[in-house]
Scaffold this active site. Structure first.
Site, PDB file in Angstrom:
ATOM      1  CD  GLU A 283      -5.389   5.346   2.652  1.00  0.00           C
ATOM      2  OE1 GLU A 283      -4.404   5.528   2.522  1.00  0.00           O
ATOM      3  OE2 GLU A 283      -6.039   4.770   2.397  1.00  0.00           O
TER       4      GLU A 283
ATOM      5  CD  GLU B 150      -2.532   2.058  -3.574  1.00  0.00           C
ATOM      6  OE1 GLU B 150      -2.957   1.578  -3.371  1.00  0.00           O
ATOM      7  OE2 GLU B 150      -3.041   3.455  -3.868  1.00  0.00           O
ATOM      8  CG  HIS B 151      -0.348   5.949  -1.099  1.00  0.00           C
ATOM      9  ND1 HIS B 151      -0.750   7.502  -0.642  1.00  0.00           N
ATOM     10  CD2 HIS B 151      -0.770   5.221  -1.386  1.00  0.00           C
ATOM     11  CE1 HIS B 151      -1.330   6.902   0.359  1.00  0.00           C
ATOM     12  NE2 HIS B 151      -2.410   5.385  -0.312  1.00  0.00           N
TER      13      HIS B 151
ATOM     14  CG  HIS C 273      -1.836   1.156   1.324  1.00  0.00           C
ATOM     15  ND1 HIS C 273      -2.751   1.223   2.590  1.00  0.00           N
ATOM     16  CD2 HIS C 273      -1.998   2.309   0.326  1.00  0.00           C
ATOM     17  CE1 HIS C 273      -3.820   2.718   2.004  1.00  0.00           C
ATOM     18  NE2 HIS C 273      -3.134   2.847   0.589  1.00  0.00           N
TER      19      HIS C 273
END
Ligand SMILES: [Zn+2]
Length: 1028
Positions: free
Chosen positions: A203, A105-106, A102
C-alpha cells in the site's frame, strides 16, 4: 476504497459540503431536547457529565463526559438524525517511519478476543447495514468510525469495534499478512527467490508512487523536524521491514488504552445505552495509565530553511524540464485555539482561493507553473497549523522568481488588505456549509473536531461556529487591519518557514527499486538455512490459513428479515416552466434551493464531443454578460453554494445499446439569493465569454495537471472505464469523456502553443448545449419556498428564450422515454436517448504502461440492463464474489490494496484490483472467481450476507438536496426501484450459479480488459494486448 490513506481525512478541514445524503426530521428536536436534561456532575455508567451545550445552528446538543476510572474522554452530539455514528480515536505518535500505527490499524481488524475469526471488520461489511465503516491513520491519531441507521446494527458494530481496538489477537500471522514478511515469491516453491510481501508494505509503495504524496510527506517531515511529525506514520516502504511483531504489540499496549482514547457518538440513539455498552464491554477492564503521548510544540526556528527532494517523472508530461515544484511553508499557531484557527483558515482562503485572491493573481495567472503546489493553503492537521503556497509544473530557472513573487505578494497584502466583499464571500461560504444538510454529517463532525480534540482542544467550542463568526466580525470592526496584522506576524516576520523544492529524476524509480533490493539482500544475507526453512514453512502456513474455509459465526449479524421490505417513496411533481419540463421535489432543505438542469448533446457534431469535458470545466469560469471572470467568481461565491457543469452518459435502464448523453448543470443557494443565482445562469446562457485565450490556458493547464495527478489515486476507475469501452456505445462515450483518452487529450491541449482553435470550438458547443429546446430542470426546495422558486425558474427560462433553437440530432436513431411514466397516455415531455443499433461489442485488451510500481487491473463483461430479471442476481453475485473469494485472492494472498467485482447500471459486470503487485495473476483470479461460483461452493448464509451488503448501499440515506435525482437523471422511478428491490430479495443460491454460468463463463459474452501499471514482459509478448 476501504482504509483510505490519511490524506483524504487531513483535507477535511471544515464541515464538508459533499453531495451526499440524510433522512432527519428537521422540525422535531427530540434527541437534542432530551440531551439538554443532562446536568454537569451527573454520573452515568462510570462516566461523569462535564458539560451540556445546545448548538442551535447545527440542531444539536453536545454532551461532554469523562470516564471516571480511566480518564477516557467522550463527546456525544445528540441530533435528530437516524444515521448514527460512533468513532474512537487514539493519539498515536510514532517516533520512527516503520509505519507502526498504520500496520496496527490494519492488524487490530484481523480478529479479537470475542471475535477470533479472521478479518471480522471486512466480514461485518456483509453482516450489517452500515452506512460507513472505516479506519484511518493520521499523522498523530488513529480513528475507527462507523455509522448505521439501525439500532441493533449499531450495538453489533460497537461490540466488534470495541473488541477489535481494545482486545485484538495481534497474531504473528496477522502481522505478516498486513505488515511485512519475507516469503518465497511462490510460497509453495522454496526454490523461488525471497521477496518482501505484506498489505501495508505494498500500500505504501503505491502511495509513494504519487509525487504529490511524496511532496506532502516531505514537507511535513521537514517543517516539524523535532518530534512525531518528522516521521512517516503510514510507513516508509524501506523502513517497514525494520518493524518487529514485538514492537507492534508494545505500541498497542501503550497507545490503544482508554486513558489515551476519545470517544464520539452522534445521532438520535440514546446516550446512556452507548455508555453502558462501552463500559461493560471494554472500559471496565482497564485502570488509568499515563500514556505520555502529548506532542510538544515545535521549537521556533531563528532563521528560515531551504531543502530539496526528488520524485519520479510525470509519465504524461513530455517535458521533464517543466516538472519542478516549489513551495514555502509557514508554521502557524496552535490548533487548539479555536478562534485563531478559524481566523487563519479564513485568511488562507482569502489569500489563495479563486481568481480574485492575491496569490492566484500573482502566481497562477502569469502561467509560471501548471497549478498551485499540491500542498497549498491552511493545514490544521498537526498540533501547530501551517500555511503553504507555491507552484508545481514549473521550470527550474523560475524558482527564484517564484520566491520573490511570494514575498512581494505578502508585502502587498500587508499594504492593501482585502476587499470587504471578498471577506463577505468567505463568510457566506461558511453559512452555506452550515445550512446544507449532508447525510454524512456525523462523520463530518468527527473529522472536523478530531485534530484539535486530539491535542486537548475543546471540541464544543469548535462547534459554535456562528459565535466564532460574530466574534470575527466584531474584531474586524474594532481593528480593520486585523487580518493584515496577522499576515505580518505569521508570514512576513515568521522565521519558521521552509522553502522546499522538488524536481523529477529519471533514475528515481530505478533507485527506489535498487534501494529495496539492497534492503532485501541485507535481510536475506542475515538468514541461516534454518531461517530459510522457517520462512518457507511460515509461508505455507499463511497460505493454508488464507485458504481455509472461514467460520464467522462468532460475529453478530443482522438478518435479511431486518431489511425493510419496501422503500420509502419520494413524491415529485412534474410541471413546466416556459415550455421546459421541470421536476419539483419538496424537501426539508433548511433554507436552501437546489437547481439542476440536464441539457442534451444529441445535436452536437461528433468532432466536438472530446471537448465537452473542457467546455464543462470552463463554462462557469470565463466571465459572462457584463461580468469579467473575476467578477463572476466573486458573485458566485457571494450568492451561491457553487455552480458547476459536468458531462453525463446515462445508460438506458432497459436496452444496452441505448443511452442518454448530456451535461448536467448543478447549483445551490440560500433562499434569499435565488434571483441572483438564476441571473448568473442566464448570463452564462446568453453571453458566456469565449474571447480570452490566456484565461483558457490557465484553466486548461490546471485541469490537465489535476487529471494527471489523479491517476495514481483513481487508476482502477480508469482501468474499468477502459475495459468497458468496446462493449457498449455508452461505455465508448464514457471513455471519451472520462477515460485515459480524455486525460491524454487534456494534457496535449495544455501543451499547445496556440489555443485559438480550441477556443473557437467552445461557442460551437455552447450553441448546442445551452439551448432550452434540449433541456429539463429540477428544483429541490422547502414547500414554503417552492412557489417562489418555480416563478423564478420561469423567469430564467424566459430570459434565455433567445437561445431556443430546434436542432437536428446528429444520429437519427432517437428513442424517447417519458419523463413521467405514470402520467396519462398522451405524449408528454420525454428524455431523448440515442440508439446505436449498429454498434457491435468486441473484445479489446489495453495496457497503459505507467511509472508506478503497482497495477490497476480490470476485466469488464457485457451482461444485462437494470430492468432485466437477471440484473438483481448479478448485483448480489458481484458482492458475494468480492467478499467471499476475490478479497481473499487479490488482497490477502495477492497483497493488493483492494479488489473485487461490481455490477453497473449500463449492464457492465466489472472486476477490478487497486494498487496491485500483480497483473496477469489477478486476471486469472477473476476467472477463478467465476469457477468458484459455478461450482456452487457457497452457502445460503453467504448469499444472505451479500444481500445485506447490497441493501446497505441501496438504502443508504439520501440528502434532501438529492432526493428524486435518480429519477430526474436516469428515469428510474420508485416503482422500478421497488421492483428491483423485490428481485434482490428473491435471489437464491441457484440463481447465482445460473447467472455466473450464462454471463460470466468464458466465451459466453464479450469482455474487455485493461491494465495500468509498470512495464510487463508477459503482456508485451502477448499479441492480443494493445500497448498504449
Ligand atoms: Zn492502510
Amino acid at each position: 476504497m476501504l482504509r483510505r490513506a490519511n490524506t483524504a481525512l487531513q483535507k477535511l478541514r471544515c464541515l464538508s459540503l459533499q453531495r451526499q445524503q440524510p433522512t432527519w426530521r428537521l422540525k422535531s428536536t427530540a434527541a437534542g431536547e432530551k440531551a439538554l436534561l443532562y446536568r454537569p456532575g451527573q454520573s452515568i455508567h462510570g462516566f461523569t457529565v462535564k458539560e451540556v451545550a445546545a448548538v442551535p445552528d447545527l440542531f444539536l446538543t453536545a454532551v461532554k463526559l469523562t470516564h471516571d476510572r480511566t480518564g477516557a474522554q467522550y463527546l456525544h452530539a445528540a441530533r435528530d438524525d437516524s444515521n448514527n455514528l460512533f468513532s474512537v480515536q487514539f493519539r498515536t505518535t510514532p517516533m520512527d517511519s516503520t509505519g507502526v500505527p498504520h500496520i496496527l490499524e490494519h492488524t487490530v481488524l484481523c480478529g479479537s478476543e470475542r471475535f477470533p475469526c479472521r478479518d471480522p471488520f471486512f466480514k461485518m461489511l456483509n453482516r450489517s447495514l452500515s452506512t460507513f465503516m472505516n479506519a484511518f491513520t493520521a499523522s498523530d491519531y488513529t480513528m475507527y468510525p462507523f455509522s448505521t441507521q439501525n439500532a441493533k446494527d449499531f450495538q453489533n458494530l460497537l461490540s466488534v469495534y470495541l473488541d477489535a481496538v481494545f482486545f485484538p489477537c495481534l497474531r504473528e500471522q496477522d502481522f505478516w499478512q498486513e505488515g511485512w514478511r519475507l516469503e518465497n515469491e511462490n510460497p509453495t516453491d522454496p526454490n523461488t527467490p525471497l521477496v518482501f510481501k505484506g498489505v501495508v508494505f505494498n500500500e505504501m509503495k503505491g502511495a509513494f508512487s504519487d509525487s504529490e504524496r511524496v511532496y506532502a510527506q516531505q514537507l511535513q517531515n521537514k517543517l516539524f523536524p523535532d518530534h512525531t511529525y518528522s516521521v512517516v506514520s503510514g510507513g516508509e516502504p524501506l523502513n517497514i521491514p525494520d518493524l518487529t511483531w514485538e514492537q507492534l504489540r508494545c505500541f498497542h499496549n501503550t497507545h490503544y488504552h482508554p486513558s489515551n482514547a476519545r470517544f464520539f457518538t452522534y445521532g438520535d440513539l440514546p446516550l446512556e445505552q452507548h455508555l453502558q455498552q462501552i463500559e461493560d464491554e471494554a472500559l471496565s477492564r482497564f485502570q488509568r495509565t499515563n500514556p505520555n503521548t502529548e506532542v510538544p510544540p515545535q521549537p521556533q526556528w531563528t532563521s528560515p530553511r531551504e531543502d530539496h527532494v526528488t520524485c519520479g517523472p510525470d509519465a504524461l508530461a513530455p517535458d521533464p524540464a517543466n516538472q519542478n515544484t516549489l513551495c514555502i511553508s509557514y508554521l502557524l499557531g496552535d490548533i487548539t485555539d479555536a478562534f485563531e484557527s478559524f481566523t487563519l483558515s479564513l485568511l488562507s482562503s482569502l489569500m489563495i482561493s479563486g481568481p480574485n485572491s492575491p496569490f492566484y493573481k500573482a502566481l497562477i495567472e502569469p502561467k509560471i507553473g501548471t497549478d498551485f503546489s499540491s500542498v497549498v493553503g491552511y493545514d490544521g492537521s498537526t498540533r501547530q497549523a501551517s500555511f503553504s503556497v507555491g507552484l508545481q509544473g514549473m521550470a527550474e530557472q523560475d524558482m527564484e522568481r517564484v520566491k520573490q513573487i511570494i514575498s512581494q505578494t505578502i508585502d502587498d497584502i500587508i499594504m492593501d488588505g482585502f476587499e470587504e466583499e471578498m471577506i463577505e464571500a468567505q463568510l457566506h461560504k461558511i453559512e452555506v456549509q452550515m445550512k446544507h444538510q449532508s447525510t454524512s454529517f456525523g462523520l463530518s463532525l468527527a473529522s472536523y473536531i478530531a485534530s484539535s480534540w486530539n491535542h486537548d482542544g475543546d471540541p464544543v467550542e469548535l462547534l459554535r461556529i456562528s459565535e466564532t463568526v460574530s466574534r470575527f466580525r466584531q474584531t474586524l470592526k474594532e481593528n480593520p487591519r486585523f487580518l493584515q496584522d496577522k499576515v505580518k506576524h505569521y508570514f512576513k516576520e515568521n522565521t519558521h518557514r521552509l522553502t522546499l523544492s522538488m524536481s523529477p529524476d529519471a533514475a528515481y524509480m530505478e533507485n527506489q527499486t535498487r534501494a529495496e533490493e539492497d534492503k532485501l539482500q541485507l535481510k536475506i544475507q542475515a538468514l541461516s538455512d534454518g531461517d530459510r526453512q522457517n520462512i518457507y514453512e511460515k509461508g505455507l502456513k499463511l497460505l493454508a490459513a488464507q485458504s481455509e474455509p472461514q467460520d464467522a459465526s462468532c460475529l453478530p449479524a443482522l438478518k435479511v428479515s431486518d431489511i425493510q421490505p419496501s422503500m420509502a417513496f419520494t413524491p415529485v411533481e412534474m410541471g413546466s416552466a416556459g415550455g421546459v419540463p421541470v421536476q419539483y421535489c419538496e424537501q426539508p432543505t433548511n433554507g436552501m434551493v437546489y437547481f439542476r438542469a440536464m441539457c442534451s448533446l444529441n445535436s452536437l457534431p461528433d468532432d466536438l464531443k472530446p471537448y465537452v469535458p473542457l467546455f464543462c470545466s470552463v463554462i462557469t469560469k470565463m466571465g459572462c454578460g457584463p461580468l469579467d471572470y473575476r467578477q463572476q467568481a466573486q458573485q458566485m461565491e457571494l450568492k451561491t453554494g457553487g455552480m458547476s457543469v459536468s458531462p453525463q452518459v446515462i445508460p438506458d435502464s432497459a436496452q444496452l445499446d441505448i443511452y442518454e448523453q448530456g451535461v448536467e448543470l448543478s447549483s445551490c443557494c440560500l433562499d434569499r439569493n435565488l434571483p441572483d443565482m438564476f441571473h448568473l445562469w442566464s448570463h452564462i446562457f446568453n453571453r458566456p465569454h469565449f474571447d480570452d485565450e490566456e484565461r483558457l490556458r490557465v484553466l486548461l493547464t490546471m485541469s490537465a495537471q489535476e487529471l494527471a495527478n489523479g491517476i495514481s489515486y483513481s487508476g482502477h476507475m480508469y482501468a474499468m472505464t477502459r475495459a468497458g469501452r468496446s462493449l457498449s456505445p455508452a461505455g465508448e462515450l464514457q471513455e471519451v469523456f472520462g477515460g485515459m483518452e480524455q486525460v491524454k487529450l487534456m494534457k496535449r491541449m495544455a501543451e499547445m502553443p496556440d489555443l485559438s482553435q480550441v477556443l473557437r470550438s467552445l461557442p460551437r458547443i455552447k450553441k448546442h448545449i445551452l439551448n432550452p429546446e434540449n433541456m429539463r430542470c429540477a428544483l429541490n426546495a422547502t414547500p414554503q419556498k417552492m412557489p417562489d422558486a418555480a416563478a423564478q425558474l420561469e423567469h430564467f427560462v424566459s430570459e434565455v428564450a433567445g437561445n431556443w433553437k430546434e436542432r437536428r440530432a446528429v444520429r437519427t436513431h432517437i428513442v424517447e422515454r417519458p419523463l413521467d411514466p405514470s402520467a396519462s397516455r398522451e405524449p408528454g415531455p420525454s428524455r431523448k436517448l440515442v440508439s446505436e443499433p449498429n454498434f457491435r461489442p468486441c473484445q479489446m485488451k489495453t495496457f497503459f504502461p505507467l511509472p508506478f510500481p503497482v497495477n490497476f487491473v480490470s476485466e469488464c463483461i457485457l451482461t444485462v440492463p437494470f430492468t432485466h430479471q437477471d440484473y438483481a442476481s448479478l448485483c448480489i453475485l458481484a458482492r458475494m464474489m468480492t467478499a467471499k473469494f476475490l478479497h481473499g485472492e487479490i488482497r490477502e494472498k495477492g497483497g493488493a490494496y483492494g479488489g473485487g467485482a461490481r455490477m453497473g447500471g449500463g449492464g457492465l459486470f466489472t472486476f477490478y484490483s487497486y494498487r496491485d503487485p500483480h497483473a496477469v495473476q489477478t486476471l486469472s483470479a477473476f476467472r477463478k472467481g467465476v469457477d468458484w461460483v459455478r461450482s456452487g461452493r457457497f452457502s445460503r448464509q453467504d448469499v444472505d450476507e451479500a444481500k445485506l451488503s447490497v441493501f446497505s448501499a441501496v438504502d443508504s440515506p439520501v440528502a434532501p438536496s438529492d432526493k428524486g435525482m435518480g429519477r430526474f437523471l436516469s428515469g428510474l422511478t420508485d416503482d422500478m426501484k421497488q421492483k428491483h428491490r423485490e428481485r434482490l430479495f428473491a435471489v437464491t443460491e441457484h440463481s447465482l450459479v445460473d447467472v455466473a454460468g450464462r454471463y460470466l463463463a468464458l466465451g459466453h459474452r464479450t469482455s474487455g480488459f485493461a491494465i495500468l501499471g509498470p512495464e510487463n514482459e508477459a503482456i508485451k509478448k502477448d499479441p492480443s494486448w494493445v500497448v498504449k
